[in-house]
Every structure is written in structure tokens, then in C-alpha cells.
Design an enzyme around this catalytic site. Sequence first.
Site, PDB file in Angstrom:
ATOM      1  CG  HIS A  10      -1.918   1.121   1.223  1.00  0.00           C
ATOM      2  ND1 HIS A  10      -3.282   0.908   1.283  1.00  0.00           N
ATOM      3  CD2 HIS A  10      -1.760   2.475   1.157  1.00  0.00           C
ATOM      4  CE1 HIS A  10      -3.913   2.071   1.273  1.00  0.00           C
ATOM      5  NE2 HIS A  10      -3.005   3.047   1.193  1.00  0.00           N
ATOM      6  CG  HIS A  46      -1.251   7.024  -1.660  1.00  0.00           C
ATOM      7  ND1 HIS A  46      -2.549   7.257  -2.071  1.00  0.00           N
ATOM      8  CD2 HIS A  46      -1.345   6.320  -0.505  1.00  0.00           C
ATOM      9  CE1 HIS A  46      -3.387   6.723  -1.179  1.00  0.00           C
ATOM     10  NE2 HIS A  46      -2.681   6.157  -0.230  1.00  0.00           N
ATOM     11  CD  GLN A  54      -6.903  11.337  -1.131  1.00  0.00           C
ATOM     12  OE1 GLN A  54      -5.793  10.837  -1.112  1.00  0.00           O
ATOM     13  NE2 GLN A  54      -7.765  11.196  -0.119  1.00  0.00           N
ATOM     14  CG  HIS A  64      -7.551   4.640   0.938  1.00  0.00           C
ATOM     15  ND1 HIS A  64      -7.051   4.022  -0.173  1.00  0.00           N
ATOM     16  CD2 HIS A  64      -6.519   5.335   1.484  1.00  0.00           C
ATOM     17  CE1 HIS A  64      -5.761   4.335  -0.286  1.00  0.00           C
ATOM     18  NE2 HIS A  64      -5.416   5.132   0.699  1.00  0.00           N
ATOM     19  CD  GLU A  79      -6.245   6.951   6.109  1.00  0.00           C
ATOM     20  OE1 GLU A  79      -6.697   7.174   4.961  1.00  0.00           O
ATOM     21  OE2 GLU A  79      -5.050   7.111   6.409  1.00  0.00           O
ATOM     22  CG  ASP A 107      -0.752   5.267   3.534  1.00  0.00           C
ATOM     23  OD1 ASP A 107      -1.175   5.183   2.363  1.00  0.00           O
ATOM     24  OD2 ASP A 107      -1.414   5.747   4.461  1.00  0.00           O
TER      25      ASP A 107
HETATM   26  N1  17E Z   1      -4.903   9.501   1.032  1.00  0.00           N
HETATM   27  C1  17E Z   1      -5.734   9.012   1.989  1.00  0.00           C
HETATM   28  O1  17E Z   1      -6.949   9.137   1.868  1.00  0.00           O
HETATM   29  N2  17E Z   1      -5.204   8.380   3.058  1.00  0.00           N
HETATM   30  C2  17E Z   1      -3.909   8.246   3.192  1.00  0.00           C
HETATM   31  N3  17E Z   1      -3.419   7.632   4.271  1.00  0.00           N
HETATM   32  C3  17E Z   1      -3.052   8.752   2.191  1.00  0.00           C
HETATM   33  C4  17E Z   1      -3.595   9.369   1.127  1.00  0.00           C
HETATM   34  C5  17E Z   1      -1.591   8.602   2.343  1.00  0.00           C
HETATM   35 FE   FE2 Z   2      -3.394   5.116   1.627  1.00  0.00          FE
END
Ligand code: 17E
Ligand code: FE2
Length: 411
Positions: free
Chosen positions: A55, A57, A150, A208, A211, A307
Amino acid sequence: MLFQNALIENAAAATCIRVENGRFTAIGPELTPHPGEEVVDLQNKLVLPPFIESHVHLDTCLTAGDPVWNMSGTLFEGIECWSKRKEKLSKQDIKDRVNRAVRMYAAHGVQHIRTHVDVTDPSLVAMETLVELREELRDLVDIQVVAFPQEGILSYPNGKQLMTDAVKMGADVVGAIPHFEFTREYSVESLNFALWLAAENDKLVDVHCDEIDDEASRGLETVATRALELGLYDKVTASHTTAMHSYNNAYVVRLMRLLKMSKINFVSNPLVNTHLQGRMDTYPKRRGVTRVKELTAEGINVSFGHDDIFDPWYPMGTGNLRDVVLMGLHVCQMMGYQEIMDSYKFITTNAAKTLYLGEKYGIEVGRPASFVVMDAENWYNALNTNAVALASYKNGKKIAEGTPGCRKVLF
Ligand code: 17E
Ligand code: FE2
């Protein structure tokens, strides 16, 4: 080519490994060299299947502070910072940064990378570029590309169309971000859409998922249910799931049954989520890392990811997955002897399951001859001493090498 004196995956006794035409053709305690065969003495060093970044980006890597630094250290300010940087994206900019980051990883024995790529951008330039890079860098690293929305699927203009276009352009994996959608209804609909899109196009899924420190963020149950109902099972991965840190135990016990039935994978990003989560807490402050220990105990597959490397969400990173494991073991309190010994699996064999690599991966006769040699005799010591990757072989070819670091005490 014959490798002698390899300690494969913490084995106590040394083994020989024969490689021919890029594949493992024999593995055994005593193999005698064929006439004229090249012999390499691995001197009782640890040999592991290659490290896997499950994982990251890559489109955002190496952009920290450009144009602004993330001052609060929250996920949401990170998304705002990235939104500004996104306006400046060009193919060349992405290629330069990804080439650098991939080489940082390769120097540490990483050979597979799953990268999320932001598709909430009408130009889809990052997706187009990563699909090209996947090809250009294939001798160095196997890249899987996730179409990652995103800024949301339902909450971003044309979100569904951008996801569909990204899949047409060659994404390997479909993503989603339910906790960022405007409403709970959007969140559920975005997941229904993402898993349907994956099933229709025979793609993997990596969401995702939750989070956030909000214990009411329940995207995970929807991901698992759709994985089960659509028969996608272990083609589906839930990344982050940091809200699970804050769920009440009564709910987790009920949820666990579904998670096991669904067979989905988990990716935890312990470096980044200890940094990003708990930011709205005073004291006590939550750690915001998902329940790795409990999931593992239930037989559920968990891998670890970095990440970010030096971007709006994480101001550090060298591409050394050892740092990720070290943080994961601390924050999840998995520091028993056997837990430490086994922890290489979070960035090797477990990650291979997440990436759905099947028989393309692993030190077994018939499989591609890809492995790393660490400057230690077992993983415990490799982790503790931050051992150098002495060599990284991919399909029988050496693609990276290192020499042990040297520090001298002078008196
Ligand atoms: N974008 C997101 O939504 N969450 C993350 N941890 C990263 C990017 C790195
Ligand atoms: Fe991520």
C-alpha cells in the site's frame, strides 16, 4: 546458477537453491554443482521471498512541502495540500518522482508495489502515467495500479465516470474512500459501485476503508458483505480500517464472523496511521491502528504498507519496509519472540496474498527465482539491526545489492 548456504525464511539449517532460466529448479540441503555452473556462497544469510509494498501512493511521493506543508498532521489537511499539488501534475513530474521512489524501494529488496493513484482529476494524468510506468519499470518492480478516488466517488464531479475510465485505461484494482463521502448513503453507494465495477471487469478491490477515528464509520461491513455476495472474497482488501481501533468490542465480535466468511484481506499502515490518527483527541490519545493482532489470531490475512514516502500525509520515508514492521509490532504490541520472528510475513507472504500473486511468488521449485538476501541469519536479527539487503534477485537476475553499513567506535 547454484546458491549455497541459504537460510530460507528463518530455517535453522542451510539449503542450496538452483536457478535456471529465471526459475527455481531445485531446492535442497545438498545440491552438487553441474559442470561449469556458477556457484554463489550465501554464507548462512537469511533468504526471503522479495519484499512487497502492499500500500503506497506513488503519484504523491516526494512532494512534501510543495506547495505547502501539512501543519495539523491530519488526513484531511493532507488531502487539501495534495489537492493544491495536483494542479501542477505533469507526466514528467510524476515519472521523475516515481523513478526515484521505486529505486529507493528496490535498494531495500522490494520487488512488488501496489500503488493507489488518485483519479479525482479530470485529466487522469496520474493514472495514464502510472500505467506507462508499470511497463517501463517491469524489470525492476511489478507494479499494481489502483484507481483511487481520493476526493470520493459520489462526492466528486463525475466520480463514477472517472473510475470507469481509469479501469478502461488499465487499472488493476478498484478503490473507494467511503469515510470521505458526504453522507452515509453516498458511502454505501460508492462501495456498491466500486465492487460492482470490479466484478464486471474482473479486477481486484482495495478500499481506503474507515480511515478515521469515528467509531460510527462502518464501511468495512459493507465491503465484506459485497465481497461475500459477489463472490469476490480474497480479491478484496480493506486498507487502513483505523475506525476499527475505536469500535466497541461487542460490535467487533459480531463483525469478525462476517470478516472471516468474506475472506477479505487487510492492509495496515502503522507508520502513517500512528502519525495521522488520534489528532482530535486530547488525552488519552488513540493510536488509530487497526486490530492487527486480533485479526491475525482469527486467521485473517493482514499485510503492512508504508502508505507514503515524503508527501502531504507523511514527512519521512526511505522505502525500507523494516521501519513499517518495527512500528507495527510496537503499536500493536506484537513483541513476543515468535511474533517478531514471523513478522517478515506482513511484508512478504501475507502481502503476496493481498496482491493476489498466487504462484508468481514464493521460494518454491517452478516459481520465478526472485528473492532477497539479508545481512543477518534470521528475521529477528535483521529487524533489530536494520540489516542491509545484500542482494535482490528478480527472475534470476540481480537487480540490487548492498554492503553492510559501517560505524566505528574509536576508543
Ligand atoms: N490519502 C488518503 O486518503 N489516506 C492516506 N493515508 C493517504 C492518502 C496517504
Ligand atoms: Fe493510503
